[in-house]
Design a protein around this motif. Structure first.
Motif, mmCIF file in Angstrom:
data_model
loop_
_atom_site.group_PDB
_atom_site.id
_atom_site.type_symbol
_atom_site.label_atom_id
_atom_site.label_comp_id
_atom_site.label_asym_id
_atom_site.label_seq_id
_atom_site.Cartn_x
_atom_site.Cartn_y
_atom_site.Cartn_z
ATOM 1 N N ASP A 3 5.179 5.515 -8.860
ATOM 2 C CA ASP A 3 4.171 4.773 -8.361
ATOM 3 C C ASP A 3 3.613 3.669 -9.378
ATOM 4 O O ASP A 3 3.354 2.488 -8.989
ATOM 5 N N THR A 29 0.811 -1.133 0.148
ATOM 6 C CA THR A 29 0.089 0.226 -0.104
ATOM 7 C C THR A 29 0.780 1.120 -0.139
ATOM 8 O O THR A 29 0.509 2.257 -0.365
ATOM 9 N N THR A 30 2.158 1.014 0.064
ATOM 10 C CA THR A 30 3.128 2.291 0.378
ATOM 11 C C THR A 30 3.502 2.740 -1.096
ATOM 12 O O THR A 30 3.968 2.014 -1.698
ATOM 13 N N PRO A 31 3.121 4.004 -1.863
ATOM 14 C CA PRO A 31 3.408 4.447 -2.864
ATOM 15 C C PRO A 31 5.017 4.355 -3.207
ATOM 16 O O PRO A 31 5.503 4.557 -2.217
ATOM 17 N N SER A 62 7.052 6.157 -4.667
ATOM 18 C CA SER A 62 7.610 7.423 -4.512
ATOM 19 C C SER A 62 7.720 7.963 -3.398
ATOM 20 O O SER A 62 8.789 8.260 -2.615
ATOM 21 N N ARG A 71 6.133 11.540 -9.660
ATOM 22 C CA ARG A 71 5.881 10.583 -8.412
ATOM 23 C C ARG A 71 4.725 9.598 -8.916
ATOM 24 O O ARG A 71 4.951 8.303 -8.404
ATOM 25 N N ALA A 72 3.732 10.127 -9.635
ATOM 26 C CA ALA A 72 2.813 9.176 -10.140
ATOM 27 C C ALA A 72 3.252 8.081 -11.166
ATOM 28 O O ALA A 72 3.111 6.852 -10.947
ATOM 29 N N ARG A 125 12.192 -2.779 -5.702
ATOM 30 C CA ARG A 125 12.216 -1.794 -4.802
ATOM 31 C C ARG A 125 13.575 -1.361 -4.195
ATOM 32 O O ARG A 125 14.117 -0.153 -4.392
#
Ligand code: HEM
Length: 229
Positions: free
Chosen positions: A191, A7-9, A11, A187-188, A200
């Motif tokens: 994500d 759930t953590t984007p 970015s 940032r989108a 990551r």
């Protein structure tokens, strides 16, 4: 917030995992550094000799030359492609700036420092066949240029009277609209890149390395810097 939480984007996870390292390259106010003020601190303080500003610009050219080349090479990649925005290319800006600062033959008159060569070697190794590596290095430089870089733009205009023209074009991003909105969009894209937990971690590690390469470049420049304006 943990880096693995789906759930953590990305970015946000990236920023959280690297912000302390970012603060390591930002000169703290009033802190005296063993080798004197760094190049960026001197620029922000209006105390950087134009020769040293030119030297910084020239070293940055070598980095962006490879990033531009990688952007062209990766444009069709499903992960890296969305970051390959032609308007971010700094090639024309460097030509304008360095022609003015050094002369029309600027390409023949600049040489990469040892730290720049190491940085560029790393870019060549990871930005052309590893989309996450490209994103890591692209993010470190371009989100920086669109953020703190805008303070360097203002400082260079103040100190050298460039008036946002040749000399400082590198920091001027006219083709991408409002910078804050562009950064939100960037940032989108981070994500949406679809990095899994292991990727990551790899990308974050590469961003931390990218800070090291930048710091080493700045440190080598600072060692050769003039001590007064
Ligand atoms: C005097 C030196 C610097 C200052 C004053 C500075 C300042 C800033 C500021 C204020 C932001 C936050 C902008 C925002 O939240 O939208 C930022 C973000 C950033 N800076 Fe710097 N910066 C400096 C040096 C650097 C360097 C040397 C790099 C890398 C080469 C860098 C890379 C970044 C990146 C990647 C971000 C975006 C972080 C994120 O939100 O994910 N900065 N900087």
């Amino acid at each position: 917030m943990t880096l693995d939480a789906p759930t953590t984007p990305f970015s946000a996870a990236l920023r959280q995992a690297t912000w302390a390292r970012h603060e390591g390259v930002v000169p703290s106010e009033g802190e005296s550094e063993p080798d004197g003020p760094g190049v960026l601190a001197a620029l922000l303080a209006g105390e950087l000799h134009l020769d040293d500003y030119t030297a910084l610009h020239a070293q940055q050219f070598f980095v962006y030359d490879v990033l531009d080349e990688a952007s062209r090479a990766m444009a069709g990649d499903p992960v890296a492609g969305p970051f390959c925005v032609p308007e971010l290319s700094r090639a024309a800006a460097f030509d304008a700036d360095l022609s003015m600062l050094i002369g029309a033959d600027w390409r023949d008159r600049i040489t990469p420092l040892a730290a720049t060569t190491r940085y560029v070697d790393r870019l060549r190794r990871v930005c052309f066949d590893w989309p996450g590596g490209f994103v890591a290095h692209h993010y470190t430089r371009f989100l920086g240029d669109l953020s703190g870089g805008q303070a360097f733009r203002a400082a260079a205009n103040d100190s050298y009277g460039f008036g946002d023209g040749p000399g400082v074009s590198f920091y001027v991003f006219d083709g991408i609209g409002d910078l804050t909105e562009f950064k939100q969009g960037y940032r989108a894209r981070l994500d949406a890149a679809g990095f899994g937990p292991e990727e990551r971690r790899r990308v974050i590690a590469e961003v931390l390395d990218a800070y090291d390469y930048n710091e080493a470049l700045l440190a080598e420049l600072a060692r050769g810097m003039r001590r007064s304006v």
